[in-house]
Design a protein around this motif. Structure first.
Motif, PDB file in Angstrom:
ATOM      1  N   LEU A  37      16.362  56.752  64.705  1.00 31.72           N
ATOM      2  CA  LEU A  37      17.515  56.094  64.088  1.00 31.72           C
ATOM      3  C   LEU A  37      17.893  56.761  62.776  1.00 31.72           C
ATOM      4  O   LEU A  37      17.033  57.103  61.965  1.00 31.72           O
ATOM      5  N   TYR A 137      10.700  46.901  61.884  1.00 30.62           N
ATOM      6  CA  TYR A 137      11.828  46.202  62.483  1.00 30.62           C
ATOM      7  C   TYR A 137      11.378  44.894  63.106  1.00 30.62           C
ATOM      8  O   TYR A 137      10.212  44.692  63.419  1.00 30.62           O
ATOM      9  N   TYR A 160      15.868  45.622  59.951  1.00 28.75           N
ATOM     10  CA  TYR A 160      15.403  47.008  59.953  1.00 28.75           C
ATOM     11  C   TYR A 160      15.034  47.451  58.541  1.00 28.75           C
ATOM     12  O   TYR A 160      15.772  47.192  57.588  1.00 28.75           O
ATOM     13  N   GLN A 162      14.116  51.029  56.673  1.00 31.47           N
ATOM     14  CA  GLN A 162      14.029  52.491  56.744  1.00 31.47           C
ATOM     15  C   GLN A 162      13.981  53.018  55.313  1.00 31.47           C
ATOM     16  O   GLN A 162      14.998  53.018  54.622  1.00 31.47           O
ATOM     17  N   LEU A 186      25.578  45.802  65.445  1.00 34.31           N
ATOM     18  CA  LEU A 186      24.456  46.737  65.512  1.00 34.31           C
ATOM     19  C   LEU A 186      24.814  47.982  66.322  1.00 34.31           C
ATOM     20  O   LEU A 186      24.394  49.084  65.961  1.00 34.31           O
ATOM     21  N   TYR A 191      22.212  51.007  66.031  1.00 35.75           N
ATOM     22  CA  TYR A 191      20.891  50.376  66.053  1.00 35.75           C
ATOM     23  C   TYR A 191      20.737  49.530  67.300  1.00 35.75           C
ATOM     24  O   TYR A 191      21.698  48.895  67.743  1.00 35.75           O
TER      25      TYR A 191
END
Length: 194
Positions: A37, A137, A160, A162, A186, A191
């Motif tokens: 991602l 997540y 999420y 990151q 999303l 995602y």
């Protein structure tokens, strides 16, 4: 500047989590490959909000500040925090924190609302979750039925983490059009959705 950030859904999820006792009808979604991602930036987040009909006037953005949640003393320092609530009352949030440790603490705060749900006997649905050091997540779809109180808590939510960024999409109820909005949002970010 210190701002108090209120999320009614977060508070209701926390209250519901305290009532959880006991695992029927639970299945697990496939794991998400977080390395595949791309971390969304604030422009991508706002573009995804636009795709689901949330205009700039319905977006609350804060820059170079900190916030805490009602009833909690933890202070989260952020570079940018963007919140929006859709006409369907779904909640969306984008937070780029000052560092990865702050983002992890923010994710953990959200995660605590779900931790008791995943294996509860009163939850029916699907979930997938994984927590690493700088990626994590939660995907959850279903409902928790409190048979004693005669109430339910719907879930079609995604969180999420990151690096220094946390993205949240929380559904307001158990309805196909409400869930579709979360999915479309999303999808626009690239995602996976619950």
């Amino acid at each position: 500047m210190k701002t108090s950030k209120l999320m009614a859904t977060g508070a209701s999820l926390l209250a519901a989590a305290m009532l959880f006792t006991g695992c029927a009808g639970i299945t697990h979604e496939p794991k998400v490959d977080m390395s595949s991602l791309t971390t969304a930036d604030e422009d991508a987040f706002i573009a995804a909000l636009d795709k689901i009909g949330i205009s700039d006037s319905d977006i609350d953005a804060m820059y170079d500040t900190s916030f805490s949640f009602a009833g909690d003393s933890t202070d989260f320092e952020v570079i940018v925090n963007i919140d929006a609530v859709s006409d369907k009352e779904n909640q969306y949030s984008y937070t780029r924190c000052v560092d990865e440790a702050t983002a992890k603490a923010l994710f953990d705060f959200y995660y605590s609302d779900y931790d008791g749900v995943f294996d509860s006997k009163n939850f029916s649905g699907i979930s997938s979750h994984e927590v690493g050091t700088n990626t994590a997540y939660v995907l959850i779809d279903g409902r928790y039925d409190d048979k004693i109180a005669g109430t339910y808590t719907p879930y079609h939510d995604a969180i999420y983490l990151q690096g220094d960024t946390v993205i949240v999409a929380i559904s307001s109820d158990y309805d196909l059009s409400i869930e579709k909005e979360v999915n479309d949002f999303l999808d626009a970010l690239g995602y996976p959705h619950p």
